[in-house]
Design a protein around this motif. Structure first.
Motif, PDB file in Angstrom:
ATOM      1  N   ASN A   4       2.332 -12.670  -5.984  1.00 32.28           N
ATOM      2  CA  ASN A   4       2.913 -11.775  -6.974  1.00 32.28           C
ATOM      3  C   ASN A   4       4.180 -11.180  -6.376  1.00 32.28           C
ATOM      4  OD1 ASN A   4       3.622  -9.791  -8.700  1.00 32.28           O
ATOM      5  ND2 ASN A   4       1.643  -8.759  -8.749  1.00 32.28           N
ATOM      6  N   THR A   5       5.309 -11.636  -6.887  1.00 33.75           N
ATOM      7  CA  THR A   5       6.568 -11.122  -6.342  1.00 33.75           C
ATOM      8  C   THR A   5       7.114  -9.993  -7.213  1.00 33.75           C
ATOM      9  OG1 THR A   5       7.684 -12.904  -7.485  1.00 33.75           O
ATOM     10  CG2 THR A   5       7.305 -13.199  -5.139  1.00 33.75           C
ATOM     11  N   LEU A   7       5.378  -7.010  -7.928  1.00 34.16           N
ATOM     12  CA  LEU A   7       4.796  -5.690  -7.693  1.00 34.16           C
ATOM     13  C   LEU A   7       5.851  -4.697  -7.224  1.00 34.16           C
ATOM     14  CD1 LEU A   7       1.904  -4.261  -7.479  1.00 34.16           C
ATOM     15  CD2 LEU A   7       2.240  -4.536  -5.040  1.00 34.16           C
ATOM     16  N   VAL A  13       3.198  -9.824  -2.992  1.00 36.92           N
ATOM     17  CA  VAL A  13       1.818  -9.777  -2.518  1.00 36.92           C
ATOM     18  C   VAL A  13       1.234 -11.186  -2.544  1.00 36.92           C
ATOM     19  CG1 VAL A  13      -0.490  -8.848  -2.890  1.00 36.92           C
ATOM     20  CG2 VAL A  13       1.497  -7.435  -3.399  1.00 36.92           C
ATOM     21  N   THR A  15      -2.303 -13.093  -2.147  1.00 37.22           N
ATOM     22  CA  THR A  15      -3.739 -12.826  -2.125  1.00 37.22           C
ATOM     23  C   THR A  15      -4.494 -14.111  -1.793  1.00 37.22           C
ATOM     24  OG1 THR A  15      -3.399 -11.171  -3.863  1.00 37.22           O
ATOM     25  CG2 THR A  15      -5.672 -11.879  -3.454  1.00 37.22           C
ATOM     26  N   VAL A  49       3.121  -8.210   1.446  1.00 41.47           N
ATOM     27  CA  VAL A  49       1.777  -7.731   1.743  1.00 41.47           C
ATOM     28  C   VAL A  49       0.835  -8.933   1.626  1.00 41.47           C
ATOM     29  CG1 VAL A  49      -0.077  -6.197   1.007  1.00 41.47           C
ATOM     30  CG2 VAL A  49       2.298  -5.450   0.791  1.00 41.47           C
ATOM     31  N   VAL A  51      -3.187  -9.928   1.487  1.00 37.36           N
ATOM     32  CA  VAL A  51      -4.516  -9.336   1.315  1.00 37.36           C
ATOM     33  C   VAL A  51      -5.536 -10.438   1.009  1.00 37.36           C
ATOM     34  CG1 VAL A  51      -3.598  -7.151   0.414  1.00 37.36           C
ATOM     35  CG2 VAL A  51      -4.213  -8.957  -1.181  1.00 37.36           C
ATOM     36  N   SER A  96       6.403  -7.942   7.039  1.00 38.00           N
ATOM     37  CA  SER A  96       5.150  -8.292   6.358  1.00 38.00           C
ATOM     38  C   SER A  96       4.012  -7.467   6.945  1.00 38.00           C
ATOM     39  CB  SER A  96       4.847  -9.790   6.532  1.00 38.00           C
ATOM     40  OG  SER A  96       4.813 -10.127   7.903  1.00 38.00           O
ATOM     41  N   ALA A 185      -3.626  -3.969  -1.820  1.00 35.14           N
ATOM     42  CA  ALA A 185      -2.207  -4.178  -2.162  1.00 35.14           C
ATOM     43  C   ALA A 185      -1.454  -2.853  -2.129  1.00 35.14           C
ATOM     44  CB  ALA A 185      -2.077  -4.844  -3.529  1.00 35.14           C
ATOM     45  N   GLY A 188      -0.877  -1.710   1.454  1.00 35.99           N
ATOM     46  CA  GLY A 188       0.207  -2.489   2.070  1.00 35.99           C
ATOM     47  C   GLY A 188       1.562  -2.033   1.564  1.00 35.99           C
ATOM     48  N   ARG A 189       1.650  -1.820   0.247  1.00 37.79           N
ATOM     49  CA  ARG A 189       2.922  -1.384  -0.341  1.00 37.79           C
ATOM     50  C   ARG A 189       3.330  -0.027   0.248  1.00 37.79           C
ATOM     51  NH1 ARG A 189       1.570  -0.232  -5.740  1.00 37.79           N
ATOM     52  NH2 ARG A 189       0.991   1.727  -4.780  1.00 37.79           N
TER      53      ARG A 189
END
Ligand code: CO8
Length: 256
Positions: A4-5, A7, A13, A15, A49, A51, A96, A185, A188-189
């Motif tokens: 997911n670019t 967020l 992110v 996953t 991130v 996860v 990262s 997530a 991490g953010r």
């Protein structure tokens, strides 16, 4: 594997999502991870991130059943694939962070070691248990762990295969921080937010200077630092940063 670019605009992110096997990394998953990293590198993301899906595991390591019955050559190539994919994460231009929620064992911890930073939740459990399988780490663990926490501690963990809890991992510098609240997530953010204000050239050159210096002598490392700090000096961001200081205002970095 999902990427997911979008967020919060600036942060991608990845996953790991194979919950029935605690997100263990099969060779197909490693290929998907490689593609996800390439996607992130092509995107406008300024932080990454990593996860694991679900609340049980970040990643339980290489897929053990898949490792059985392979030829020596296949095994060697498997190790090379994992090392190369993780190396591509460690060389990303953007910072990262791996958020370790639940288990991070073997290749899962090695993936986290390849990230710039590691954050754990209090329930995290991690280690390099390959010795219990008659194996040794093959995705960079024997090299990155001693560089991060020192030879004596790394040897203890690799030769014993013992499991560390989050607080001990933080104490010995294996994880940067233990964070209690939030989704992986989100954790991490939040961790990466302070880095977003700086220019990417300086972040990237500083990371390169540290990582390349760790692989060589002090004398050569200092030469690397001279060369890279000169490169940083020549960026437009450096001119802006110094001018902003003189004018007593906030800098406006343009990643240039
Ligand atoms: N690979 C494949 N499947 C796995 C793995 C794994 N690494 N770990 C867990 N699973 C599966 C289990 O088999 C189980 O599946 P099923 O429900 O179908 O039986 C499911 O995930 C849930 O696991 P458990 O029931 O065992 O869950 P527990 O909560 O009881 O235990 C543990 C969790 C402690 C994480 C336990 O599953 C475990 O010890 N897993 C193995 C951890 C490990 O040893 N990892 C290192 C693997 S080797 C490696 O990563 C590097 C090798 C380098 C090779 C380089 C050459 C290619």
């Amino acid at each position: 594997m999902t990427v997911n670019t979008a967020l919060d605009g600036d942060i991608a992110v990845i996953t790991l999502d194979r919950q029935k096997a605690l997100n263990a990394l099969s060779f197909a998953q490693l290929d998907a991870l490689d593609e996800a990293i390439a996607q992130v590198a092509r995107s406008a993301a300024r932080g990454l991130v990593v996860v694991g899906a679900g609340d049980k595991a970040f990643c339980a390591g290489a897929d053990i059943p898949e490792l059985t019955g392979r030829t020596l050559h296949e095994e060697h190539e498997g190790s090379r694939l994992g090392q190369e994919v993780f190396e591509r994460i460690s060389r990303l231009r953007i910072p990262s962070v791996a958020v370790i929620q639940g288990y991070a064992f073997g290749g899962g911890l090695e993936l986290a070691l390849a990230c710039t930073f590691r954050v754990a939740t209090p329930a995290a459990r991690m280690g390099l248990p390959e010795i219990k399988l008659g194996l040794i780490p093959g995705y960079g663990g024997t090299q990155r762990l001693p560089r991060l926490i020192g030879e004596g501690r790394a040897l203890e963990l690799i030769l014993s295969g013992r499991t560390l809890k989050a607080d001990e991992a933080e104490r010995i510098g294996l994880v940067n921080r233990v964070v209690q609240e939030g989704t992986p997530a989100g954790i991490g953010r939040d961790f990466l937010v302070p880095y977003l204000q700086y220019g990417l050239p300086a972040l990237d050159l500083a990371r390169q200077a540290v990582q390349r210096g760790m692989q060589t002598t002090l004398e050569h490392g200092l030469r690397i630092e001279r060369d890279l700090s000169t490169l940083a000096y020549r960026t437009a961001d450096a001119a802006e940063g110094m001018q902003a200081f003189i004018e007593k205002r906030a800098p406006l970095f343009k990643d240039a």
